[in-house]
Design an enzyme around this catalytic site. Structure first.
Site, PDB file in Angstrom:
ATOM      1  N   GLU A 182       4.106  -4.311   7.040  1.00 23.65           N
ATOM      2  CA  GLU A 182       3.440  -3.521   8.077  1.00 23.65           C
ATOM      3  C   GLU A 182       4.120  -3.718   9.687  1.00 23.65           C
ATOM      4  OE1 GLU A 182       2.569  -5.838   5.827  1.00 23.65           O
ATOM      5  OE2 GLU A 182       1.371  -5.355   4.547  1.00 23.65           O
ATOM      6  N   ALA A 233       1.064  -0.867   0.441  1.00 21.28           N
ATOM      7  CA  ALA A 233      -0.035   0.112   0.249  1.00 21.28           C
ATOM      8  C   ALA A 233       0.839   0.922   0.072  1.00 21.28           C
ATOM      9  CB  ALA A 233      -1.502  -0.257   1.308  1.00 21.28           C
ATOM     10  N   GLY A 269      -0.283  -4.688   0.772  1.00 21.24           N
ATOM     11  CA  GLY A 269      -1.288  -5.183  -0.008  1.00 21.24           C
ATOM     12  C   GLY A 269      -0.198  -5.750  -0.780  1.00 21.24           C
ATOM     13  N   GLU A 310      -0.897  -9.006  -0.923  1.00 20.48           N
ATOM     14  CA  GLU A 310      -2.124 -10.175  -0.257  1.00 20.48           C
ATOM     15  C   GLU A 310      -3.069 -10.024  -1.196  1.00 20.48           C
ATOM     16  OE1 GLU A 310      -2.488  -8.120   4.126  1.00 20.48           O
ATOM     17  OE2 GLU A 310      -2.187  -6.282   2.789  1.00 20.48           O
TER      18      GLU A 310
HETATM   19  N1  COA Z   1       4.302   3.165  -0.271  1.00 23.84           N
HETATM   20  C1  COA Z   1       5.030   4.076  -1.113  1.00 23.84           C
HETATM   21  N2  COA Z   1       5.688   4.392  -2.177  1.00 23.84           N
HETATM   22  C2  COA Z   1       6.753   3.695  -2.265  1.00 23.84           C
HETATM   23  C3  COA Z   1       6.529   2.382  -1.650  1.00 23.84           C
HETATM   24  C4  COA Z   1       5.266   2.048  -0.881  1.00 23.84           C
HETATM   25  N3  COA Z   1       4.624   0.704  -0.497  1.00 23.84           N
HETATM   26  N4  COA Z   1       7.479   0.780  -1.832  1.00 23.84           N
HETATM   27  C5  COA Z   1       8.629   2.049  -2.373  1.00 23.84           C
HETATM   28  N5  COA Z   1       7.827   2.926  -2.946  1.00 23.84           N
HETATM   29  C6  COA Z   1       8.221   4.440  -3.768  1.00 23.84           C
HETATM   30  C7  COA Z   1       9.231   5.160  -3.494  1.00 23.84           C
HETATM   31  O1  COA Z   1       9.331   6.089  -2.076  1.00 23.84           O
HETATM   32  C8  COA Z   1      10.632   5.059  -4.153  1.00 23.84           C
HETATM   33  O2  COA Z   1       9.808   7.098  -4.314  1.00 23.84           O
HETATM   34  P1  COA Z   1      10.383   8.120  -4.694  1.00 23.84           P
HETATM   35  O3  COA Z   1      11.748   7.708  -5.849  1.00 23.84           O
HETATM   36  O4  COA Z   1       9.735   9.043  -5.092  1.00 23.84           O
HETATM   37  O5  COA Z   1      11.454   8.499  -3.412  1.00 23.84           O
HETATM   38  C9  COA Z   1       9.847   4.590  -5.016  1.00 23.84           C
HETATM   39  O6  COA Z   1       8.911   3.696  -4.671  1.00 23.84           O
HETATM   40  C10 COA Z   1      11.484   3.911  -5.685  1.00 23.84           C
HETATM   41  O7  COA Z   1      11.684   2.980  -4.178  1.00 23.84           O
HETATM   42  P2  COA Z   1      12.919   2.810  -3.586  1.00 23.84           P
HETATM   43  O8  COA Z   1      12.802   2.283  -2.326  1.00 23.84           O
HETATM   44  O9  COA Z   1      13.871   3.670  -3.797  1.00 23.84           O
HETATM   45  O10 COA Z   1      13.557   1.416  -4.261  1.00 23.84           O
HETATM   46  P3  COA Z   1      14.776   0.142  -3.630  1.00 23.84           P
HETATM   47  O11 COA Z   1      15.206  -0.587  -4.701  1.00 23.84           O
HETATM   48  O12 COA Z   1      15.128   1.226  -2.333  1.00 23.84           O
HETATM   49  O13 COA Z   1      13.626  -0.949  -2.593  1.00 23.84           O
HETATM   50  C11 COA Z   1      11.960  -1.392  -1.417  1.00 23.84           C
HETATM   51  C12 COA Z   1      12.913  -1.150  -2.758  1.00 23.84           C
HETATM   52  C13 COA Z   1      10.382  -2.182  -1.311  1.00 23.84           C
HETATM   53  C14 COA Z   1      12.449  -2.572  -1.021  1.00 23.84           C
HETATM   54  C15 COA Z   1      11.490  -0.674  -0.860  1.00 23.84           C
HETATM   55  O14 COA Z   1      11.199   0.760  -1.274  1.00 23.84           O
HETATM   56  C16 COA Z   1      10.207  -0.307   0.193  1.00 23.84           C
HETATM   57  O15 COA Z   1      10.919  -0.833   1.840  1.00 23.84           O
HETATM   58  N6  COA Z   1       9.089  -0.425   0.252  1.00 23.84           N
HETATM   59  C17 COA Z   1       7.952  -0.652   0.831  1.00 23.84           C
HETATM   60  C18 COA Z   1       8.037  -1.887   1.247  1.00 23.84           C
HETATM   61  C19 COA Z   1       6.860  -1.823   2.431  1.00 23.84           C
HETATM   62  O16 COA Z   1       6.736  -1.676   3.311  1.00 23.84           O
HETATM   63  N7  COA Z   1       5.579  -2.623   1.998  1.00 23.84           N
HETATM   64  C20 COA Z   1       3.836  -2.475   2.398  1.00 23.84           C
HETATM   65  C21 COA Z   1       3.616  -0.955   2.899  1.00 23.84           C
HETATM   66  S1  COA Z   1       2.492  -1.776   4.228  1.00 23.84           S
END
Ligand code: COA
Length: 259
Positions: free
Chosen positions: A133, A65, A110, A113
């Site tokens: 989460e 999400a 999500g 999910e």
């Molecule tokens: N919500 C909003 N934005 C997200 C996102 C999420 N769940 N997951 C990734 N993004 C965004 C990042 O903020 C980034 O945006 P920006 O360039 O404007 O800063 C872009 O997507 C690329 O992600 P980035 O974090 O730079 O890539 P990465 O390869 O370094 O890391 C992840 C990838 C998936 C490990 C990392 O993005 C992450 O931990 N995301 C959240 C995962 C999460 O907690 N999901 C559950 C949510 S309830």
């Protein structure tokens, strides 16, 4: 269809629905969920679509999400978000046709999910799964605490839900979270081959089998057996049952018509 964050095409009996918000790794917000709901409505209504495939991009199926959109939300916001999420996910889970999640890259929160709502999960070898989460101060809110333990058992589910750690495709396959892992460049062909097999099956029986499994999981064994019996008997009113059994007796391949 006027889609903002998804692409959709129907080809050779398959409805291909691709999450398309790559700049945010396909993170889900209300607009993405609206798109998904529109896509599911088309897939339900169009008889030419026999199998539905959900997919993303190489780096991400869906990374969860949208955290930015949730960060300052209050309780009312969370209720509205989860109302919409659960409604759309139930529609996906209950779709009367087989569904396949074709997963490459991150399938987190999500995204994991959504994949859990599909009948099959085929993963590329670069896929990463998780329900992180807990690391954000919350718990999965789109069915993760309910669907994951039902699929993989409570011990493996606890690893993901309580620790919030990510697991790679091979581990996901070992715990039964995905059906099969293939090299990334074979993902589409693998999914097409699975869809082709499903399309050869009698569609009313497929629908009944799916309903029996899904409803049975939420019922007592006694109720589940009744659901199964009712659907089994109903299928004796179909042409496909007559054809399937006649073909066996005549030692030939059946030709099912979905009637
Ligand atoms: N919500 C909003 N934005 C997200 C996102 C999420 N769940 N997951 C990734 N993004 C965004 C990042 O903020 C980034 O945006 P920006 O360039 O404007 O800063 C872009 O997507 C690329 O992600 P980035 O974090 O730079 O890539 P990465 O390869 O370094 O890391 C992840 C990838 C998936 C490990 C990392 O993005 C992450 O931990 N995301 C959240 C995962 C999460 O907690 N999901 C559950 C949510 S309830």
């Amino acid at each position: 269809m006027d889609l903002k964050y998804m692409n959709f095409r129907s080809q050779d009996g398959i409805g291909w629905a691709q999450f398309n918000r790559p700049e945010k790794l396909n993170a889900l917000n209300a607009d993405v969920l609206n798109d998904l709901e529109d896509v599911l409505a088309v897939c339900e209504a169009d008889d030419a679509i026999r199998v539905v495939v959900l997919t993303g991009h190489e780096k991400a199926f869906v990374a969860g999400a949208d955290i930015g959109g949730m960060a300052t939300g209050d309780i009312r916001f969370a209720c509205e978000l989860t109302d919409q999420t659960i409604r759309v996910q139930e529609r996906l889970a209950d779709l009367p046709k087989p569904t396949i999640a074709a997963i490459s890259g991150y399938a987190l929160g999500g995204g994991c999910e959504v994949a859990l709502c599909c009948d099959f999960r085929i993963a590329a070898d670069n896929a990463v799964f998780g329900l992180p989460e807990i690391t954000l101060g919350v718990i999965p809110g789109g069915g993760g605490t309910q669907r994951l333990p039902r699929l993989v058992g409570i011990a493996a589910a606890a690893e993901l839900i309580l620790l919030g750690e990510m697991i790679k495709a091979d581990r996901a396959e070992r715990i039964g979270l995905v059906n099969k892992v293939v090299p990334f460049d074979q993902l589409e062909d693998e999914v097409k081959a699975l869809a082709a097999k499903l399309m050869q099956k009698p569609s009313l029986a497929l629908r009944a089998a799916k309903t029996a499994m899904r409803k049975g999981l939420n019922a007592s064994l006694k109720e589940g057996l009744q659901i199964e019996q009712d659907l089994f008997c109903m299928l004796f009113g179909t042409e496909d049952q007559k054809e399937g059994m006649a073909a066996f007796m005549e030692k030939r391949k059946p030709t099912f018509k979905g009637r």
